[in-house]
Scaffold this motif. Structure first.
Motif, mmCIF file in Angstrom:
data_model
loop_
_atom_site.group_PDB
_atom_site.id
_atom_site.type_symbol
_atom_site.label_atom_id
_atom_site.label_comp_id
_atom_site.label_asym_id
_atom_site.label_seq_id
_atom_site.Cartn_x
_atom_site.Cartn_y
_atom_site.Cartn_z
ATOM 1 N N THR A 75 0.814 -0.982 0.291
ATOM 2 C CA THR A 75 -0.219 0.137 -0.120
ATOM 3 C C THR A 75 1.116 1.183 0.027
ATOM 4 O OG1 THR A 75 -1.735 -0.732 1.247
ATOM 5 C CG2 THR A 75 -1.693 1.148 1.233
ATOM 6 N N TYR A 76 1.824 1.437 0.941
ATOM 7 C CA TYR A 76 2.379 2.290 1.050
ATOM 8 C C TYR A 76 3.598 2.058 0.359
ATOM 9 C CZ TYR A 76 -0.603 4.184 4.192
ATOM 10 O OH TYR A 76 -2.089 4.538 4.387
ATOM 11 N N THR A 77 4.014 2.927 -0.902
ATOM 12 C CA THR A 77 4.985 2.616 -1.940
ATOM 13 C C THR A 77 6.307 3.539 -1.894
ATOM 14 O OG1 THR A 77 4.260 2.719 -3.810
ATOM 15 C CG2 THR A 77 4.292 0.548 -2.812
ATOM 16 N N ARG A 78 5.564 5.053 -0.937
ATOM 17 C CA ARG A 78 6.586 5.729 -1.259
ATOM 18 C C ARG A 78 6.783 7.063 0.343
ATOM 19 N NH1 ARG A 78 4.021 11.292 -4.697
ATOM 20 N NH2 ARG A 78 5.383 12.672 -4.520
ATOM 21 N N TYR A 79 7.943 6.997 0.820
ATOM 22 C CA TYR A 79 8.335 7.024 1.885
ATOM 23 C C TYR A 79 8.304 9.039 2.041
ATOM 24 C CZ TYR A 79 10.403 8.094 6.160
ATOM 25 O OH TYR A 79 11.648 8.513 7.805
ATOM 26 N N VAL A 80 8.001 9.513 2.417
ATOM 27 C CA VAL A 80 8.171 11.400 2.159
ATOM 28 C C VAL A 80 8.593 12.076 3.541
ATOM 29 C CG1 VAL A 80 7.550 13.501 1.032
ATOM 30 C CG2 VAL A 80 6.722 10.933 0.250
ATOM 31 N N GLU A 81 9.677 12.333 3.976
ATOM 32 C CA GLU A 81 9.950 12.909 5.298
ATOM 33 C C GLU A 81 10.348 14.134 4.685
ATOM 34 O OE1 GLU A 81 13.089 12.543 8.567
ATOM 35 O OE2 GLU A 81 12.696 10.927 7.743
ATOM 36 N N HIS A 129 7.045 20.449 0.292
ATOM 37 C CA HIS A 129 6.905 19.135 -0.308
ATOM 38 C C HIS A 129 5.670 18.559 -0.284
ATOM 39 C CE1 HIS A 129 10.474 15.560 0.132
ATOM 40 N NE2 HIS A 129 9.203 15.533 -0.780
ATOM 41 N N ILE A 130 5.084 18.863 0.855
ATOM 42 C CA ILE A 130 3.847 17.864 1.541
ATOM 43 C C ILE A 130 2.830 18.003 0.320
ATOM 44 C CG2 ILE A 130 2.312 18.237 3.089
ATOM 45 C CD1 ILE A 130 4.452 19.206 5.051
ATOM 46 N N ALA A 131 2.795 18.838 -0.849
ATOM 47 C CA ALA A 131 1.787 19.593 -1.801
ATOM 48 C C ALA A 131 2.037 18.601 -2.419
ATOM 49 C CB ALA A 131 1.878 20.705 -1.935
ATOM 50 N N GLU A 132 3.182 17.966 -2.985
ATOM 51 C CA GLU A 132 3.412 17.135 -4.303
ATOM 52 C C GLU A 132 2.994 16.112 -3.416
ATOM 53 O OE1 GLU A 132 8.128 17.066 -4.869
ATOM 54 O OE2 GLU A 132 7.658 19.581 -5.202
ATOM 55 N N ASP A 140 -4.539 19.859 10.331
ATOM 56 C CA ASP A 140 -6.355 20.306 10.021
ATOM 57 C C ASP A 140 -5.993 20.112 7.967
ATOM 58 O OD1 ASP A 140 -6.610 20.496 12.470
ATOM 59 O OD2 ASP A 140 -6.687 23.743 11.950
ATOM 60 N N HIS A 141 -4.289 20.928 7.540
ATOM 61 C CA HIS A 141 -3.856 20.085 6.134
ATOM 62 C C HIS A 141 -5.114 19.528 5.749
ATOM 63 C CE1 HIS A 141 -2.444 21.911 2.552
ATOM 64 N NE2 HIS A 141 -1.508 20.737 2.625
ATOM 65 N N MET A 142 -3.888 18.004 6.609
ATOM 66 C CA MET A 142 -3.724 16.970 6.135
ATOM 67 C C MET A 142 -5.093 15.589 6.291
ATOM 68 S SD MET A 142 -1.528 16.481 4.158
ATOM 69 C CE MET A 142 -1.252 14.756 3.971
ATOM 70 N N GLY A 149 -8.039 13.856 5.981
ATOM 71 C CA GLY A 149 -8.787 13.855 4.466
ATOM 72 C C GLY A 149 -7.982 13.877 3.219
ATOM 73 N N LYS A 150 -7.187 14.262 3.879
ATOM 74 C CA LYS A 150 -5.632 13.967 2.500
ATOM 75 C C LYS A 150 -5.753 12.488 1.965
ATOM 76 C CE LYS A 150 -5.394 17.981 1.665
ATOM 77 N NZ LYS A 150 -5.462 18.485 0.383
ATOM 78 N N ALA A 151 -5.070 12.128 0.727
ATOM 79 C CA ALA A 151 -4.940 10.212 0.480
ATOM 80 C C ALA A 151 -4.117 10.199 1.140
ATOM 81 C CB ALA A 151 -5.166 10.314 -0.841
ATOM 82 N N ALA A 152 -3.085 10.530 1.213
ATOM 83 C CA ALA A 152 -1.387 10.678 1.922
ATOM 84 C C ALA A 152 -1.531 9.987 4.013
ATOM 85 C CB ALA A 152 -0.052 11.258 1.928
ATOM 86 N N LEU A 153 -0.972 9.612 4.477
ATOM 87 C CA LEU A 153 -0.612 9.053 5.491
ATOM 88 C C LEU A 153 -0.204 10.511 6.085
ATOM 89 C CD1 LEU A 153 -1.671 7.643 7.641
ATOM 90 C CD2 LEU A 153 -0.027 5.805 7.392
ATOM 91 N N LEU A 154 -0.354 10.430 7.254
ATOM 92 C CA LEU A 154 0.615 11.357 7.928
ATOM 93 C C LEU A 154 1.324 11.236 9.551
ATOM 94 C CD1 LEU A 154 2.267 14.285 7.841
ATOM 95 C CD2 LEU A 154 -0.299 15.290 9.012
ATOM 96 N N MET A 155 2.747 11.818 10.094
ATOM 97 C CA MET A 155 2.847 11.410 10.999
ATOM 98 C C MET A 155 3.791 12.068 11.381
ATOM 99 S SD MET A 155 2.821 7.624 12.899
ATOM 100 C CE MET A 155 4.415 7.543 11.703
ATOM 101 N N PHE A 156 3.093 13.064 12.780
ATOM 102 C CA PHE A 156 4.008 14.362 12.944
ATOM 103 C C PHE A 156 4.234 14.476 14.198
ATOM 104 C CE2 PHE A 156 0.502 16.723 12.720
ATOM 105 C CZ PHE A 156 0.490 18.079 13.349
ATOM 106 N N LEU A 157 5.260 15.207 14.708
ATOM 107 C CA LEU A 157 5.743 15.075 16.457
ATOM 108 C C LEU A 157 6.050 16.588 16.590
ATOM 109 C CD1 LEU A 157 9.149 13.245 16.250
ATOM 110 C CD2 LEU A 157 7.473 12.733 17.834
#
Length: 484
Positions: free
Chosen positions: A35-41, A170-173, A224-226, A228-236
């Motif tokens: 499912t997750y083939t793209r890791y974006v940091e 980068h997040i927008a991409e 708030d921005h993320m 409902g977005k398709a990408a899965l987000l985690m942040f500290l």
């Protein structure tokens, strides 16, 4: 690299916490690879989370990383096999030449130049001047350490990509890609990058355009921005207890009595399927908190008429200032602690110990009648060596009387003075010159172990301050004359 606060990792929540990395490792280990083939940091910092991901089996070739600091730009470009010349780094307006060496050695050279310029831009206090001296005298050794670190990261992240880029761009991409997982470790305070990496304008580079991240508003903005977005987000996020950017944090651990480090996700339920539910790491966390006093300004005018107060404080309050001003260098806590206040502002800390008298080492004889000065440290100041003021005040018996109370009064009464130990690369601790007597010097793997002692002073606070101000004026005058 320098320890503690001189390391960039202190700016990034994700680079400084073992519990956070352990939680990320749990998520990465169970993340569906199909499912997750793209890791974006974004805000990749020192590549801590990326290394955790690689150790969990996420291929570096699937990793996109970005940041906006020159430090990370150098590391990222080297690790990804890019062109360091494209960074356009200059020192004092002149391009920094790349040595005709392998890529990691070129990167080590650029990091060293940047690092040295940062240290030279610091206030002229003993900690920074000693660090600069060491960096210059042992340039080759420092560069070897940098090469080793870069080589290790490059080998573990072979195939990773890096681009100097604003995190929001980068997040927008990636935000609309259902195959992307986005990891962010935003700055923990506003303009942290600018302040930490400041070289006084000496170093410039092809810096990408970016907006300054303000944690007070942008943590919530990111959550708030993320939504409902398709990408899965985690942040500290580091914040006061109960004030997380999402009503359902997926992980938390204590940062003292009133603050927590949270991991925030835009899809908590998906994370819970991987981890088995919300996770909380508990531990023996020590509370570090400041007093209500403001910290002294680096250009505050200290005169013989200034008001000095010596305030007994709790260990956690003392350690807050000690760690801040010592830039998180390790030091044993004091059993008896004082805050030095100048004109109502926190200007120094003093920590005493009694074990030299109550639990002396076998065979120890000379200092069994001396209390231990664990530390005496002053706040950074542009003109004055406030560490010397803290030391001069620590040597006063009347200062020690403020904290050696009750049953411990008998220990102070039996003591003849103070002893302290310094570990340094130099055969003398210049900060103690003229204040304490050097009693012994022994070779140590990192240089020398120096033992200093002093009898108790009977000077009043007023006399101590007058002596300090007079000697500091003479010291500044002599340095000005020497520079001419």
């Amino acid at each position: 690299m320098p320890a503690g606060f001189a390391q960039p990792g202190v700016l990034f929540a994700g680079n400084s916490s073992a519990p956070d990395r352990a939680f990320y490792r749990q998520v990465f280990n169970k993340l569906p690879r199909d499912t997750y083939t793209r890791y974006v940091e974004v805000g990749v910092g020192s590549f801590a989370a990326a290394l955790v991901a690689a150790n969990a089996g996420i291929p570096p070739a699937a990793m996109e990383t970005s940041d906006v600091t020159l430090y990370t730009g150098i590391v990222g470009t080297a690790v990804s096999g890019g062109d360091l010349a494209s960074l356009g780094m200059t020192l004092d307006g002149e391009p920094v030449e790349l040595p005709d060496r392998p890529l990691v050695e070129q990167a080590a050279h650029l990091l060293y130049v940047h690092w040295l310029a940062r240290m030279q831009a610091k206030p002229e206090v003993d900690y920074w001047t000693n660090l600069v001296t060491d960096m210059v005298e042992r340039e080759d050794a420092h560069k070897r350490l940098l090469v080793d670190s870069l080589t290790s990261i490059a080998e573990r992240l072979r195939g990773v990509s890096f681009t100097p880029k604003c995190m929001w761009d980068h997040i927008a991409e990636a935000e609309d890609d259902p195959h992307a997982i986005i990891i962010a470790a935003p700055p923990t305070y506003k303009a942290g990058f600018e302040k930490f990496f400041d070289t006084g304008g000496r170093v410039e580079w092809a810096e990408p355009p970016y907006s300054v991240f303000d944690p007070d508003v942008d943590m919530q903005r990111l959550a708030d921005h993320m939504e409902g977005k398709a990408a899965l987000l985690m942040f500290l996020q580091e914040e006061r207890t109960g004030i997380a950017a999402h009503p359902t944090p997926v992980f938390a651990h204590p940062l003292g009595d009133t603050a927590r480090a949270y991991v925030i996700s835009n899809r908590p339920e998906e994370i819970f399927k991987l981890t088995g539910g919300p996770k909380v790491a508990l531990g023996m966390s020590r509370s570090y908190s400041p007093t209500s006093l403001p910290i002294i300004s680096p250009d505050h005018q200290v005169t013989a008429q200034s008001r000095i107060e010596l305030i007994p404080v709790k260990g956690g309050e003392c350690d807050y200032y000690r760690d801040l001003w010592m830039h998180r260098l390790a030091a044993a806590p004091g059993s008896y602690n004082l805050l030095v206040a100048v004109d109502g502002q926190a200007a120094g800390v003093i920590g005493y110990g009694a074990e030299t008298m109550t639990r002396p080492y076998p065979g120890a004889t000379k200092y069994t009648s001396h209390l231990l000065m664990r530390f005496a440290f002053g706040a950074p100041h542009h003109q004055l060596r406030l560490t010397r003021l803290a030391t001069m005040l620590a040597i006063r018996r009347d200062t020690a009387k403020l904290v050696f109370t009750g049953a411990s009064e008998i220990i102070l009464a039996a003591s003849n003075g103070l002893v302290t130990v310094e570990y340094t690369r130099h055969p003398e601790a210049k900060g103690l010159r003229g204040l304490m007597t050097l009693d012994s010097r022994a070779k140590h793997p990192d240089g020398y172990k120096l033992s200093y002692s002093s009898p108790w002073s009977t000077d009043s606070i007023t006399d101590t301050l007058t002596t300090f101000v007079t000697k500091e004026q003479a010291w500044r005058a002599s340095r000005s004359k020497a520079k001419k």
